[in-house]
Write an enzyme that holds these catalytic residues in place. Structure first.
Site, short mmCIF file in Angstrom:
data_model
loop_
_atom_site.label_atom_id
_atom_site.label_comp_id
_atom_site.label_asym_id
_atom_site.label_seq_id
_atom_site.Cartn_x
_atom_site.Cartn_y
_atom_site.Cartn_z
N ARG A 1 0.84 -1.21 0.00
CA ARG A 1 0.00 0.00 0.00
C ARG A 1 0.87 1.26 0.00
O ARG A 1 0.58 2.24 -0.68
CB ARG A 1 -0.94 0.00 1.22
N PHE B 1 -11.76 -5.32 -5.75
CA PHE B 1 -11.77 -6.19 -4.56
C PHE B 1 -11.27 -5.38 -3.36
O PHE B 1 -10.36 -5.79 -2.63
CB PHE B 1 -10.91 -7.44 -4.76
N ASP C 1 -16.22 -3.58 -4.87
CA ASP C 1 -16.28 -4.89 -4.21
C ASP C 1 -17.70 -5.43 -4.38
O ASP C 1 -18.66 -4.65 -4.44
CB ASP C 1 -15.92 -4.77 -2.73
N SER C 2 -17.83 -6.75 -4.45
CA SER C 2 -19.16 -7.35 -4.60
C SER C 2 -19.91 -7.40 -3.27
O SER C 2 -21.10 -7.69 -3.23
CB SER C 2 -19.05 -8.77 -5.18
N ASP D 1 -6.53 -7.20 -6.45
CA ASP D 1 -6.13 -7.96 -5.26
C ASP D 1 -7.29 -8.86 -4.84
O ASP D 1 -7.94 -8.63 -3.82
CB ASP D 1 -5.75 -6.98 -4.13
N CYS E 1 -2.94 -14.32 -3.42
CA CYS E 1 -2.66 -14.71 -2.03
C CYS E 1 -2.91 -16.20 -1.82
O CYS E 1 -3.05 -16.66 -0.69
CB CYS E 1 -3.51 -13.88 -1.06
#
Length: 395
Positions: A214, A230, A252-253, A299, A339
Site C-alpha cells: 500500500r 476487490f 467490491d461485490s 487484489d 494470495c
C-alpha cells in the site's frame, strides 16, 4: 518425552525432519499409539526408536505440525518463549512499538515456529486465530503467554477461529473475547486510521500483509485515476488518496466491504469528492470502464485454497489480468496479486505473462512484491511464501 502419546515413522521418513521441515504427512507414519485424538500433543520417533520431534496431531494429509525439535514440554512457558522471540523480531525491525503503526502480525504460524497459530495486533487488541485443533486446544495457554509477554501493550484478546478450524472436527467454536473486551476497533497503519471489523470481517479483520505494498502504491498515485478492485476495507484507496490521486474508485461485490471502505475514507479524508465506491461484480465493472483508469489494483481473494483447484485458479488469474490489461490506459500501472499458497511465484508470473500476450499489450515489470517482514517465511518451510504480486507498466 513425557506422557505424550507416540507416533513412529516409516523407515527414512525422518529425513525431512532432520532438515527442520515442520510438517509430517500421514503417509510417513508407520504406526501410532491407540487413542490418539485430533489436537493431542505427540512425540515422534524414527523407525529405530529415536525421538525426533514433538507436535500437534491432526486428521488429514498433514498428520503432525511440529512444535519443537527439542525435547521440551508444550506448556505456557513454551508459548511465552516463542511469543517473546516473535515480539523481539517485530521490535527489532521497527514494526512493533511504533506510534505511527500499531497494526502488525505478531505470530505468523510456521514463520514464527508456531504452526497453526496467527496473532494480529490492532492497538490494544490482539486477534488470535487457530488453524489447527491443537492450537485451539491450547488457546487459553497461548492467551496467558501472550498477555505475560506483551504486558501493557495488550488489553484485549479476541479469539476468531470459527472459519479456520477444520469443519469435520465438529468443535462448534464461536468467535469472542477470551480476555477483556472493547468497542474501539480503530487501528493505525503508517499514520492512517482504519476501522477494523475483527468481529465479522475476513481473516482477522484487516489485510495486514499488504502494508508495504500500500505504501508503494502511494508513491505512484499522484495525479492518477485509480481503480481499486476487490477493495475490501479500502486500504489501497486510502493510501492512493494520501498520495495525491486525482480520483479513486473502490469496487467490491460485498455491500459490507463498501460500507467499511466508505467509513475508512471518511475517517482519513472527510467529505473528499475524489472517492466513490461501487458494489459490483469485478468482471462486469471492468467491462464497462475502458481507458478510464491509469492505475489499477487487482487484489482478489484466494482463487485456490488447495492443490486440486490450482488449474482453475490459474485460469481465473489469467482472465482477470486480461481484463485489467485491456482496460488500463496507455502508460498505466497495474498492481496485481495472488494470495493463494498453492500458486507459486512462477505459476502467478506465467498467468500474468499469458494475460499480457492475450491482451496484446507491451508490459514491463517494475516490482515483484511479496508479504512483509512481520509475515516471515521459515527458511525450512518455503510453503510459507503465499503472497505474490507484480507491479507492471503497461504501454
Amino acid at each position: 518425552m513425557g506422557n505424550n502419546r507416540a507416533i513412529v515413522l516409516k523407515r527414512g521418513k525422518e529425513e525431512s525432519l532432520q532438515r527442520f521441515h515442520p510438517w509430517i504427512f500421514s503417509g510417513a507414519i508407520q504406526r501410532a499409539d491407540d487413542g490418539i485424538a485430533e489436537g493431542d500433543v505427540v512425540d515422534v520417533y524414527t523407525s529405530g526408536g529415536q525421538w525426533v520431534a514433538v507436535g500437534h496431531y491432526q486428521i488429514g494429509s498433514i498428520a503432525v505440525r511440529v512444535l519443537s525439535f527439542d525435547d521440551e514440554p508444550i506448556d505456557t512457558a513454551f508459548f511465552e518463549r516463542r511469543i517473546a522471540s516473535a515480539l523481539a523480531m517485530r521490535i527489532g525491525i521497527g514494526i512493533a512499538d511504533n506510534p505511527e503503526n500499531n497494526t502488525y502480525r505478531l505470530v505468523h504460524g510456521e514463520g514464527d515456529l508456531l504452526p497453526g497459530l496467527v496473532i494480529d495486533c490492532y492497538g490494544p487488541t490482539a486477534v488470535m486465530q487457530a488453524h489447527s485443533v491443537g492450537m485451539h486446544c491450547c488457546r487459553q495457554m497461548v492467551c496467558d503467554a501472550l498477555l505475560h509477554v506483551m504486558g501493557d501493550r495488550i488489553a484485549h484478546v479476541y479469539y476468531k477461529s470459527e472459519t479456520t478450524l477444520p469443519f469435520k472436527a465438529g468443535l462448534g467454536q464461536e468467535n469472542g473475547y477470551i480476555y477483556g473486551g472493547s468497542n474501539d476497533c480503530t487501528a493505525v497503519e503508517n499514520g492512517l486510521r482504519f476501522r477494523v471489523d475483527w468481529l465479522k470481517g475476513q481473516k482477522t479483520g484487516f489485510f495486514v500483509d499488504q502494508r508495504d505494498n500500500r505504501l508503494l502504491l502511494e508513491r505512484y498515485a499522484r495525479g492518477k485515476r485509480v481503480l481499486n478492485m476487490f477493495c475490501y476495507t479500502g486500504g489501497f484507496s486510502v493510501y492512493a488518496m494520501r498520495g495525491g490521486a486525482q480520483l479513486v474508485h473502490s469496487v467490491d461485490s460485498s455491500a459490507k466491504a463498501i460500507e467499511l471502505t466508505n467509513a475508512n475514507v471518511q475517517m482519513n479524508f472527510p467529505d473528499d469528492a475524489r472517492h466513490e465506491a461501487f458494489c459490483a461484480d469485478a468482471f462486469r465493472f471492468l467491462d464497462d470502464h475502458k481507458d478510464k483508469y491509469d492505475l489499477i489494483i487487482l487484489d482478489p481473494p484466494a482463487f485456490a485454497k488447495h492443490r486440486a483447484a490450482l488449474h482453475n485458479a490459474l485460469k481465473g488469474y489469467t482472465r482477470l489480468n486480461v481484463k485489467g490489461l485491456e482496460r488500463i490506459r496507455q502508460g498505466g500501472i497495474l498492481f496485481t496479486f495472488s494470495c493463494s499458497q498453492v500458486v507459486t511465484k512462477d505459476h502467478f508470473r506465467n498467468a500474468v505473462f499469458t494475460a499480457a500476450a492475450q491482451a496484446g499489450r507491451k508490459v514491463r515489470i517494475l516490482h515483484q512484491l511479496h508479504q512483509p517482514a512481520d509475515h516471515p517465511i521459515n527458511i525450512y518451510h518455503p510453503e510459507g511464501e503465499y503472497l505474490k504480486g507484480l507491479v507492471l507498466y503497461v504501454e
